[in-house]
Design an enzyme around this catalytic site. Sequence first.
Site, PDB file in Angstrom:
ATOM      1  N   HIS A   1      -7.038   1.047  -6.636  1.00 49.93           N
ATOM      2  CA  HIS A   1      -7.279   0.106  -5.535  1.00 49.93           C
ATOM      3  C   HIS A   1      -7.918  -1.159  -6.125  1.00 49.93           C
ATOM      4  O   HIS A   1      -9.096  -1.451  -5.896  1.00 49.93           O
ATOM      5  CB  HIS A   1      -8.193   0.764  -4.489  1.00 49.93           C
ATOM      6  CG  HIS A   1      -8.214   0.073  -3.166  1.00 49.93           C
ATOM      7  ND1 HIS A   1      -7.451  -1.040  -2.872  1.00 49.93           N
ATOM      8  CD2 HIS A   1      -8.918   0.350  -2.020  1.00 49.93           C
ATOM      9  CE1 HIS A   1      -7.678  -1.415  -1.618  1.00 49.93           C
ATOM     10  NE2 HIS A   1      -8.563  -0.586  -1.095  1.00 49.93           N
TER      11      HIS A   1
ATOM     12  N   ARG B   1     -13.662  -8.820   0.696  1.00 48.22           N
ATOM     13  CA  ARG B   1     -12.227  -8.549   0.542  1.00 48.22           C
ATOM     14  C   ARG B   1     -11.439  -9.819   0.867  1.00 48.22           C
ATOM     15  O   ARG B   1     -10.478 -10.155   0.186  1.00 48.22           O
ATOM     16  CB  ARG B   1     -11.794  -7.407   1.479  1.00 48.22           C
ATOM     17  CG  ARG B   1     -12.298  -6.026   1.101  1.00 48.22           C
ATOM     18  CD  ARG B   1     -11.747  -5.534  -0.225  1.00 48.22           C
ATOM     19  NE  ARG B   1     -10.316  -5.544  -0.292  1.00 48.22           N
ATOM     20  CZ  ARG B   1      -9.511  -4.583   0.168  1.00 48.22           C
ATOM     21  NH1 ARG B   1     -10.031  -3.497   0.698  1.00 48.22           N
ATOM     22  NH2 ARG B   1      -8.196  -4.672   0.043  1.00 48.22           N
TER      23      ARG B   1
ATOM     24  N   GLN C   1      -9.935  -3.790  -4.041  1.00 44.73           N
ATOM     25  CA  GLN C   1     -11.268  -3.330  -3.654  1.00 44.73           C
ATOM     26  C   GLN C   1     -12.271  -3.626  -4.768  1.00 44.73           C
ATOM     27  O   GLN C   1     -13.394  -4.071  -4.522  1.00 44.73           O
ATOM     28  CB  GLN C   1     -11.232  -1.824  -3.354  1.00 44.73           C
ATOM     29  CG  GLN C   1     -12.546  -1.286  -2.839  1.00 44.73           C
ATOM     30  CD  GLN C   1     -12.905  -1.891  -1.477  1.00 44.73           C
ATOM     31  OE1 GLN C   1     -12.091  -1.904  -0.562  1.00 44.73           O
ATOM     32  NE2 GLN C   1     -14.121  -2.411  -1.347  1.00 44.73           N
TER      33      GLN C   1
ATOM     34  N   ARG D   1       0.881  -1.181   0.000  1.00 45.20           N
ATOM     35  CA  ARG D   1       0.000   0.000   0.000  1.00 45.20           C
ATOM     36  C   ARG D   1       0.905   1.214   0.000  1.00 45.20           C
ATOM     37  O   ARG D   1       1.679   1.418   0.951  1.00 45.20           O
ATOM     38  CB  ARG D   1      -0.911  -0.024   1.224  1.00 45.20           C
ATOM     39  CG  ARG D   1      -1.672   1.262   1.400  1.00 45.20           C
ATOM     40  CD  ARG D   1      -2.805   1.138   2.384  1.00 45.20           C
ATOM     41  NE  ARG D   1      -3.922   0.432   1.799  1.00 45.20           N
ATOM     42  CZ  ARG D   1      -5.179   0.482   2.242  1.00 45.20           C
ATOM     43  NH1 ARG D   1      -5.467   1.222   3.293  1.00 45.20           N
ATOM     44  NH2 ARG D   1      -6.139  -0.173   1.644  1.00 45.20           N
TER      45      ARG D   1
ATOM     46  N   ASP E   1     -17.238   6.826  -1.887  1.00 40.77           N
ATOM     47  CA  ASP E   1     -16.061   6.636  -1.021  1.00 40.77           C
ATOM     48  C   ASP E   1     -15.859   7.966  -0.291  1.00 40.77           C
ATOM     49  O   ASP E   1     -16.490   8.981  -0.622  1.00 40.77           O
ATOM     50  CB  ASP E   1     -14.836   6.259  -1.885  1.00 40.77           C
ATOM     51  CG  ASP E   1     -13.576   6.000  -1.057  1.00 40.77           C
ATOM     52  OD1 ASP E   1     -13.696   5.749   0.158  1.00 40.77           O
ATOM     53  OD2 ASP E   1     -12.475   6.052  -1.644  1.00 40.77           O
TER      54      ASP E   1
ATOM     55  N   CYS F   1     -16.373   1.333   0.087  1.00 49.06           N
ATOM     56  CA  CYS F   1     -15.227   0.473   0.424  1.00 49.06           C
ATOM     57  C   CYS F   1     -14.881   0.517   1.901  1.00 49.06           C
ATOM     58  O   CYS F   1     -14.246  -0.387   2.418  1.00 49.06           O
ATOM     59  CB  CYS F   1     -14.023   0.873  -0.418  1.00 49.06           C
ATOM     60  SG  CYS F   1     -13.425   2.542  -0.077  1.00 49.06           S
TER      61      CYS F   1
HETATM   62  N1  NVA Z   1      -9.900   6.578  -1.274  1.00 44.79           N
HETATM   63  C1  NVA Z   1      -9.541   6.068   0.031  1.00 44.79           C
HETATM   64  C2  NVA Z   1      -9.745   4.604   0.093  1.00 44.79           C
HETATM   65  C3  NVA Z   1      -9.458   3.971   1.420  1.00 44.79           C
HETATM   66  C4  NVA Z   1      -9.659   2.495   1.423  1.00 44.79           C
HETATM   67  C5  NVA Z   1      -8.109   6.436   0.349  1.00 44.79           C
HETATM   68  O1  NVA Z   1      -7.249   6.371  -0.552  1.00 44.79           O
HETATM   69  O2  NVA Z   1      -7.847   6.820   1.482  1.00 44.79           O
HETATM   70  N1   CP Z   2     -11.329  -0.549   1.946  1.00 41.01           N
HETATM   71  C1   CP Z   2     -10.064  -0.614   2.398  1.00 41.01           C
HETATM   72  O1   CP Z   2      -9.109  -0.788   1.629  1.00 41.01           O
HETATM   73  O2   CP Z   2      -9.960  -0.507   3.741  1.00 41.01           O
HETATM   74  P1   CP Z   2      -8.593  -0.317   4.548  1.00 41.01           P
HETATM   75  O3   CP Z   2      -8.064   1.045   4.233  1.00 41.01           O
HETATM   76  O4   CP Z   2      -9.032  -0.454   5.985  1.00 41.01           O
HETATM   77  O5   CP Z   2      -7.635  -1.386   4.138  1.00 41.01           O
END
Ligand code: NVA
Ligand code: CP
Length: 303
Positions: free
Chosen positions: A132, A289, A135, A105, A222, A261
């Site tokens: 992502h 997931r 997701q 990540r 989101d 998500c």
């Molecule tokens: N768009 C959000 C998704 C988190 C799972 C982020 O990047 O923080």
């Molecule tokens: N939806 C998702 O990716 O959640 P986290 O940020 O908790 O991993």
Amino acid sequence: MMLKTKDILTLGELTADEFDGLLKSTIKMKSENNIPQDRPLQNKTLAMIFQKPSTRTRVSFDVGMYQLGGYALSLSSSDMQLGRGESIEDTARTLSRYVDCIMARVYDHSSIQALAKHATIPVINGLSDSFHPCQTLADFTTILEHKGRLQDLRIAWVGDGNNVCNSLIYGAALSGASLSVATPQECQPISSAVRFAKDHTEIQLTENASEAARNADVIVTDTFKSIHDTDGTRISKLFPKYQVNDSLMSLAKSDAIFLHCLPATRSSEVTSSVIDGPRSVVWDEAENRLHSQKALLRQLLSD
Ligand code: NVA
Ligand code: CP
């Protein structure tokens, strides 16, 4: 079915058949048993690198590896030499000598690209600023479970044209679902994703949330403030025109479902009445997931 690609960075690496196969094997694995007796990933190891916080991605990959008979290491980039300036390239080369797969990540999407380029093992994008893909695998599994089909469904994205939106666009392209994306002009999705989708399905970009939601089978949103988003003023600009509330849901089909998500900010991008209401499938989505990651890991790592 084994995947032809080594890495999953956007989903653009998959064919439509491979995407469909992944969703079907996810649903099959979910229905059969959480813990396959044959332990298909016995002795396989996954390194999980986190430059950003995570609950669902971290826990579902960790538990998924355990349930498949393998082992996962959760590594915060700040605890690695990566946090002191060791290059991504050298990190990729080193980890390739220890483990069988990397999930990361990251902030810049170029970081996951560099990991994939220099690793000799599969690399999975566990979220970048731009995409992502994991997701999306869970989201389309959830839609397929609830609607029984993907082709010809009308999916509406309402809110920020962010990483989750960009990946949803790939999912629509690979599944044949039509997608309407409602975002402010300055928060539009990545043009490469939109171009990819235009070659494969019907996609519409609009600034009008009602237009996107009208007659939709699925409404997705989101957070208005992603982890990488440092401009706090965007929230007040977006809100409330793009909030998913009862009024917006009433424009969709009467059996439309709502996806998010997570994590969610109730009363910002979505009201409690929607996310905690009868049309919300967010807990199935979160659960999926785990199942979709297991299907992906199995296809990438099985001998
Ligand atoms: N768009 C959000 C998704 C988190 C799972 C982020 O990047 O923080
Ligand atoms: N939806 C998702 O990716 O959640 P986290 O940020 O908790 O991993």
